[in-house]
Design a protein around this motif. Structure first.
Motif, mmCIF file in Angstrom:
data_model
loop_
_atom_site.group_PDB
_atom_site.id
_atom_site.type_symbol
_atom_site.label_atom_id
_atom_site.label_comp_id
_atom_site.label_asym_id
_atom_site.label_seq_id
_atom_site.Cartn_x
_atom_site.Cartn_y
_atom_site.Cartn_z
ATOM 1 N N VAL A 70 0.841 -1.189 0.000
ATOM 2 C CA VAL A 70 0.000 0.000 0.000
ATOM 3 C C VAL A 70 0.879 1.243 0.000
ATOM 4 N N SER A 72 1.895 5.034 1.232
ATOM 5 C CA SER A 72 1.938 5.526 2.609
ATOM 6 C C SER A 72 0.636 6.213 2.978
ATOM 7 N N ILE A 74 -2.396 6.059 3.805
ATOM 8 C CA ILE A 74 -3.396 5.092 4.238
ATOM 9 C C ILE A 74 -4.645 5.806 4.727
ATOM 10 N N VAL A 79 -8.278 1.303 3.861
ATOM 11 C CA VAL A 79 -8.789 0.511 4.979
ATOM 12 C C VAL A 79 -9.912 -0.396 4.501
ATOM 13 N N LEU A 82 -8.513 -3.067 2.367
ATOM 14 C CA LEU A 82 -7.801 -3.996 3.249
ATOM 15 C C LEU A 82 -8.750 -4.980 3.921
ATOM 16 N N LYS A 83 -9.901 -4.488 4.282
ATOM 17 C CA LYS A 83 -10.874 -5.377 4.903
ATOM 18 C C LYS A 83 -11.235 -6.507 3.948
ATOM 19 N N LEU A 96 -1.077 -12.408 5.657
ATOM 20 C CA LEU A 96 -1.024 -11.117 4.971
ATOM 21 C C LEU A 96 0.159 -10.329 5.502
ATOM 22 N N ILE A 97 1.124 -10.121 4.642
ATOM 23 C CA ILE A 97 2.292 -9.333 5.039
ATOM 24 C C ILE A 97 2.148 -7.944 4.434
ATOM 25 N N LEU A 98 2.039 -6.993 5.299
ATOM 26 C CA LEU A 98 1.742 -5.639 4.863
ATOM 27 C C LEU A 98 3.002 -4.815 4.635
ATOM 28 N N HIS A 99 3.100 -4.249 3.466
ATOM 29 C CA HIS A 99 4.249 -3.404 3.157
ATOM 30 C C HIS A 99 3.770 -2.027 2.736
ATOM 31 N N LYS A 100 4.377 -1.049 3.294
ATOM 32 C CA LYS A 100 4.063 0.320 2.881
ATOM 33 C C LYS A 100 5.198 0.784 1.984
ATOM 34 N N GLU A 105 10.132 6.872 -3.393
ATOM 35 C CA GLU A 105 11.359 6.085 -3.274
ATOM 36 C C GLU A 105 11.479 5.044 -4.392
ATOM 37 N N LYS A 110 12.443 -2.202 -3.739
ATOM 38 C CA LYS A 110 11.785 -2.765 -2.561
ATOM 39 C C LYS A 110 10.900 -3.934 -2.939
ATOM 40 N N TYR A 222 -6.831 15.673 0.772
ATOM 41 C CA TYR A 222 -7.273 15.937 2.151
ATOM 42 C C TYR A 222 -8.309 17.055 2.247
ATOM 43 N N LYS B 83 0.243 2.957 11.428
ATOM 44 C CA LYS B 83 1.308 3.743 10.812
ATOM 45 C C LYS B 83 2.545 3.743 11.692
ATOM 46 N N GLN B 86 4.120 0.318 11.562
ATOM 47 C CA GLN B 86 4.775 0.069 10.287
ATOM 48 C C GLN B 86 6.120 0.778 10.204
ATOM 49 N N LEU B 96 5.669 -7.344 8.836
ATOM 50 C CA LEU B 96 4.449 -7.148 9.620
ATOM 51 C C LEU B 96 3.364 -8.067 9.086
ATOM 52 N N ILE B 97 2.997 -9.023 9.890
ATOM 53 C CA ILE B 97 1.920 -9.933 9.493
ATOM 54 C C ILE B 97 0.659 -9.513 10.211
ATOM 55 N N LEU B 98 -0.306 -9.113 9.423
ATOM 56 C CA LEU B 98 -1.516 -8.541 9.991
ATOM 57 C C LEU B 98 -2.601 -9.592 10.213
ATOM 58 N N GLU B 280 -9.168 13.291 11.853
ATOM 59 C CA GLU B 280 -8.843 14.437 11.004
ATOM 60 C C GLU B 280 -10.046 15.362 10.827
#
Lengths: 331, 331
Positions: A70, A72, A74, A79, A82-83, A96-100, A105, A110, A222, B83, B86, B96-98, B280
């Motif tokens: 995902v 950054s 978030i 969300v 992700l559900k 589920l291995i979560l990578h941000k 970059e 990565k 935002y 966040k 992470q 990170l395994i969620l 927010e």
DNA sequence: CTGTTAGCGCATTCAT
DNA sequence: ATGAATGCGCTAACAG
């Protein structure tokens, strides 16, 4: 201190069988006599045996896990997706291995690190518009990949048509007799931003409306950005004010409404407002908005990914999910 | 099809060294001559070698990953904490395994499955109030565990004092000359709900205010629940209306404000409103609220977890993070 | 400093 | 149906 050091050899010995047999009952092989199976099962329980997944993974040459990548950023959208992802994964008991991974970059490095680590059997990437040159390496790696919320001819992809969504929103406004419409976009450098802009333009053309660049803003997704953009618009001479504004996100729409409120303006009477995303609060603020099937997006992405991992997919899967306009009170 | 089948043996052979040496340069052992190291490094690059993490993990008997357990109720709070988690994990390059684990199902079995799988070196659990009887098994397992947003004498825990937060909110209201205060709570069965209620009661007692049960509501933490509870309150005779309401979440506060708006009521003039969370949007709706250090909560939780995994912690770490009242316009 | 050997815990032939 | 042997890829003593 009787730490869980018990392994197949221990149960094999105690059950008076070979480790092969233990392994077989572990994997529900049908070639095991009921009696022996029962005996092994008992010993396993007695010893409180649990297979070591690390060893299983190495022996099987598969990780039983997928990487979910995902950006950054978030927010609500991710969300919800992700559900869907989580539920789909849980149904199959896959980790589920979560990578941000930020957009700026060197993402591909990565990602390739993840690929080569062998810790995952597949990758689901959210909102990652990777360039053609970049993806070559990933494609070559042969690892199953599915793009969610992004289209690519090279990978399985489940996506939403931002252009269509934006067009839908503006069409709606035009059909409600608005002809001075402002568009408050999100990040213009993102594919989403560009497509939504394209959708707006398409609708404008279709209806023979001229684009007033003073009414086309961009920033981020935002609330604050929507607020600022709207403030700028409201600083224009009143005669140039739009009769309606389409914001690229509900958060921005909320900012827009706030900027209006500070000027004593109300939606839809003074200026109509329409958002994008249908976050929970849009409902409570009664914001008309474009709904995206986020949960389904995540769920389907994993379904496809798991199929790909199992080798059940012979061709690239492409699927566009339908958007819906949720009519409420601000437009 | 030159798939990445290259392993240490391949590079050892090509570099004309033993696999031990290859392993050493891989692990940055200092006992390798610069020349050989260089040679090995070259061959690795040439062959595009990548260590197989699965094998490393098995050999090292560690997973280089941690499990993060969240309740199914994934909202703003968890996202912010995530966040922090992470970022902290990325600094150490740990996976990170969620895991999503609902409060109702047999959580401990699921958790113990994770523990025994050996796929993680530690566990960070968010908002998991586990009973004493339950946690015995987890404690016995010896796996490092840290509780975030939850206190337990048995585990490392980083927590927020809900009681104090609620007390702070009501104190603030009282100091602003309110003496008829309503409390719209979240789930009364959750520890959070109970503690916030306790905080409210404590402040009431402190100020010699009597509790009017008609003004104490509970439901869930969503906007809709706040909306409904406030509607019920506004159906009371006007003389019984509160002069202020404290909602257990910003989302509920938003629902409260909406219910008020429908009756033509404004905050803070007609009824003051204060929320909890500082999401927010609370900023844009100018809701006075209680801020919780979510990011820090997640980050610190991981810092502690990693220390525990490294064996650097000799005693149970307990830390309460400070809350802050964010004064805005609704109260 | 470096090569060799022996696990890590399990899956999987290959015989039996 | 089942036991024994071999391999998964790497780490970690153990010699030298």
């Amino acid at each position: 201190m009787s730490k869980n050091k018990v392994n197949i050899y221990d149960v094999a010995e105690k059950a008076d069988v070979g480790i092969g047999t233990v392994s077989r009952v572990l994997n529900n092989s049908d070639k095991v006599k009921d009696n022996t199976r029962k005996k092994v099962l008992e010993v396993m329980k007695e010893l409180n045996y649990r297979p070591n997944k690390l060893a299983q993974n190495l022996a099987r040459q598969k990780a039983n896990a997928v990487a979910v990548i995902v950006p950054s950023f978030i927010d609500h959208f991710f969300v919800e997706v992700l559900k869907g992802i989580q539920d789909a994964l849980e149904e199959e008991n896959i980790d589920l291995i979560l990578h941000k991974i930020d957009l700026n970059e060197n993402r591909m490095k990565k990602i390739m690190d993840i690929v080569h680590s062998r810790k995952v059997d597949g990758i689901a990437a959210l909102t990652m518009d990777i360039s053609d040159t970049e993806n070559q390496e990933l494609k070559d790696s042969g690892i199953p990949v599915v793009l969610a919320d992004e289209f690519s001819a090279d990978f399985h992809s489940i996506y939403l048509d931002d252009l269509k969504g934006a067009e839908m929103a503006v069409d709606y406004l035009v059909n409600h007799n608005h002809n001075k419409i402002a568009f408050i976009n999100g990040d213009i450098n993102s594919l989403h931003g560009q497509k939504r802009l394209a959708g707006v333009k398409k609708s404008f053309q279709k209806h023979n409306l001229k684009i007033n660049t003073a009414l086309i803003k961009d920033g981020d997704f935002y609330a604050e950005d929507g607020y600022q953009s709207m403030q700028e618009i409201l600083e224009l001479p009143r005669t140039e004010w739009p009769s309606a504004v389409f914001a690229a996100s509900d958060n921005q729409a909320i900012g827009v409404l706030q900027a209006m409120e500070e000027k004593g303006l109300k939606a839809p009477d003074d200026i109509a407002v329409i958002g994008y995303d249908n976050i929970e609060l849009a409902k409570y603020l009664k914001i008309t908005t474009v709904w995206q099937p986020m949960y389904q997006l995540g769920h389907l992405a994993i379904e496809i990914l798991l199929k790909a991992i199992k080798g059940e997919l012979n061709e690239i899967y492409q699927k566009e999910l339908e958007l819906k306009l949720v009519k409420r009170e601000t437009a």
